[in-house]
Write an enzyme that holds these catalytic residues in place. Structure first.
Site, PDB file in Angstrom:
ATOM      1  N   HIS A 142     -71.793 -27.991  -1.379  1.00  0.00           N
ATOM      2  CA  HIS A 142     -72.400 -27.260  -2.381  1.00  0.00           C
ATOM      3  C   HIS A 142     -72.305 -27.627  -3.993  1.00  0.00           C
ATOM      4  O   HIS A 142     -71.236 -27.842  -4.315  1.00  0.00           O
ATOM      5  CB  HIS A 142     -72.022 -25.889  -2.485  1.00  0.00           C
ATOM      6  CG  HIS A 142     -72.501 -24.883  -3.562  1.00  0.00           C
ATOM      7  ND1 HIS A 142     -71.675 -24.038  -4.175  1.00  0.00           N
ATOM      8  CD2 HIS A 142     -73.973 -25.122  -3.854  1.00  0.00           C
ATOM      9  CE1 HIS A 142     -72.780 -23.299  -4.898  1.00  0.00           C
ATOM     10  NE2 HIS A 142     -73.785 -23.901  -4.707  1.00  0.00           N
ATOM     11  N   ASN A 192     -68.715 -19.122  -7.217  1.00  0.00           N
ATOM     12  CA  ASN A 192     -69.564 -18.043  -7.178  1.00  0.00           C
ATOM     13  C   ASN A 192     -68.648 -16.617  -7.019  1.00  0.00           C
ATOM     14  O   ASN A 192     -69.157 -15.606  -7.572  1.00  0.00           O
ATOM     15  CB  ASN A 192     -70.840 -18.043  -6.234  1.00  0.00           C
ATOM     16  CG  ASN A 192     -71.879 -18.750  -6.922  1.00  0.00           C
ATOM     17  OD1 ASN A 192     -72.031 -18.900  -8.094  1.00  0.00           O
ATOM     18  ND2 ASN A 192     -72.758 -19.397  -6.174  1.00  0.00           N
TER      19      ASN A 192
END
Length: 506
Positions: A142, A192
């Site tokens: 990611h 996140n």
């Protein structure tokens, strides 16, 4: 056996796919771009080459290097063209069914030893690989936008991922000039997940009428050192991106109160007030510049009343020193005189609660946030309670602005602004460590590089005191009765015995 990625496929030609392809080519790999939309891969290649040319024009890259890099970018007209790749990274739409279908197709094309990587930001790596014949070769990889500038990448192991795959991806990330952090397959991974507290707690503060958007942004920039306030940040990222992430992580954690979204962002999203890109969000924008409301003027006060400081005030000695420097008349009796301005400095409690518990006259009582030492801040924050007289409020404002430092006066709030937001950030980070999602070291790296915080959340807790952060949370839970503020065991145990939050158990 060492896994090498000399030939890399990138599926998806959006900003993320382009960025990954660019840094993979710069790392020395032959890169094959593929996209199902006609002409999209070609446009992506042209965009990447234009980026390299701009660097050359600025003298940051040689013309020969631009030409060499261009020879490493190829177009994969169909899935079969990706067959020679030893690694394929997908950067397509964030939909589970689409990703599962793509990887199933790739599995039929690639060699058995090829590695599959998903750039998903919110979906389960385990779920993406659930239908594969060899799920052990799939991992999360990611990146963050813009990829060439955001120097962190989360390497995520699904339940069946071969550890050697993650090791190889981490090594490749380093070759691309990025810093890899290892994460378990949990909602939001590291960045996140850790970023949930900043915006959601600020939204709760607004929803209580404590302060407006601009005041909260100013406080968190000037008092705690964040580069952007939460509302500036949400306007920059846009609510069509940030609000769905809030909802997704909240739901994936089965409505965990620490991640509770706000109806404020849901309403603004529905109304199209997404942020800077639409010209209106939490702020209005003219030619891309936020139109900020002016700060309230410092009141003009003829005479400052004597100041009496609560014996329970945080940083009491420091507060007395500050008052002397500001030339304030100070009372030292065991209780305030009838004419005194009563100053309290609670951790986590609101001014109202302190006034009641300490049997102070609420009309003459005002609070100051002393979690962070005054010398380290560019702004002081005062809080009234519902009964605070206007003349007391104005006198406190004028006094604390005497040396030119900015002052914000907010309505009563357990934990003011900074205490609430910082404690929430530290608590969520502590629980990430408690769950074993990543190491404390990788957490700090991921957050500082991925979110741009002034320091990692655990370092933040250490700097301002794990015991103080713990007290803030316990008292916030008392004031609000909300399990959102329950301390993580990681923080509770380390705070209770004065241990560093970065300390890992043997």
């Amino acid at each position: 056996m060492t896994i090498e990625f000399s030939t890399v496929g990138v599926v998806g030609s959006g900003a993320m796919g382009r960025g990954i392809a660019q840094i993979a080519a710069q790392a020395g790999s032959q890169v094959w771009l593929h996209d199902v939309s006609p002409g999209a891969a070609e446009a992506a290649r042209s965009s990447i080459q234009a980026q390299w040319q701009r660097l050359a024009d600025k003298g940051r890259m040689e013309a020969a290097q631009v030409a060499e890099l261009g020879q490493r970018l190829h177009i994969a007209g169909g899935m079969a063209d990706l067959a020679p790749c030893t690694l394929v990274v997908e950067a397509i739409v964030e939909r589970l069914d689409a990703k599962q279908a793509l990887f199933a197709a790739l599995e039929g094309v690639l060699a058995p030893g090829a590695v599959l990587a998903t750039n998903t930001s919110s979906l389960s790596v385990t779920a993406i690989g659930a239908g594969l014949k060899r799920p052990e070769r799939l991992a999360g990889f990611h990146f963050f936008n813009p990829v060439p500038l955001m120097k962190v990448v989360e390497v995520v192991a699904g339940l069946q991922t071969d550890p050697a795959v993650c090791t190889a991806l981490a090594r490749f990330a380093q070759q691309m000039g990025h810093t890899p952090v290892q994460a378990q397959d949990t909602p939001g991974f590291i960045v996140n997940h850790a970023g949930r507290g900043f915006g959601t707690e600020a939204l709760r503060i607004v929803s209580e009428g404590v302060a407006d958007f601009a005041t909260i942004d100013r406080i968190l920039r000037d008092q705690a050192g964040f580069k952007l306030g939460p509302f500036e940040l949400m306007d920059l990222t846009a609510l069509d991106v940030s609000h769905p992430v809030m909802e997704s992580i909240y739901r994936q954690y089965y409505d965990e109160p620490r991640f509770r979204p706000s109806p404020i962002t849901a309403q603004r999203l529905a109304g199209g007030m997404l942020g800077k890109k639409t010209g209106a969000g939490f702020y209005r924008y003219a030619d891309g510049v936020a139109q900020l409301p002016a700060e309230p003027a410092t009141p003009v006060v003829a005479e400052i009343p004597p100041i009496w400081v609560s014996p329970r005030a945080a940083r009491r000695a420091e507060l007395y020193h500050l008052l002397k420097d500001l030339g304030a008349p100070i009372e030292t009796g065991t209780s305030p005189s009838p004419t005194a301005l009563t100053l309290v400095a609670p951790l986590g409690f609101d001014v109202t609660t302190v006034a009641v518990v300490e049997r102070l006259d609420p009309a003459r009582t005002i609070g100051i946030d002393m979690l962070i030492d005054d010398a380290s801040t560019r702004r002081r924050v005062l809080a009234t309670n519902p009964a605070t007289r206007v003349d007391i409020r104005d006198a406190a404002h004028a006094l604390f602005a005497r040396d030119g430092k900015a002052v914000s006066v907010i309505r009563d709030s357990g934990g003011f602004v900074t205490q609430r937001v910082v404690a929430t950030i530290v608590n969520i980070a502590s629980d990430i460590c408690q769950q074993g999602i990543c190491s404390p070291k990788d957490l700090e790296t991921a957050v500082t590089l991925g979110l741009g915080y002034p320091m990692g959340p655990l370092a933040m807790g250490n700097r301002w005191g794990p015991t103080n952060i713990l007290e803030v949370l316990f008292n916030l839970q008392t004031v609000y009765g909300d399990p959102r503020y329950r301390p993580s065991p990681w923080l509770r145990r380390r705070g209770a015995i004065g241990l560093s939050l970065l300390h890992e158990e043997e």
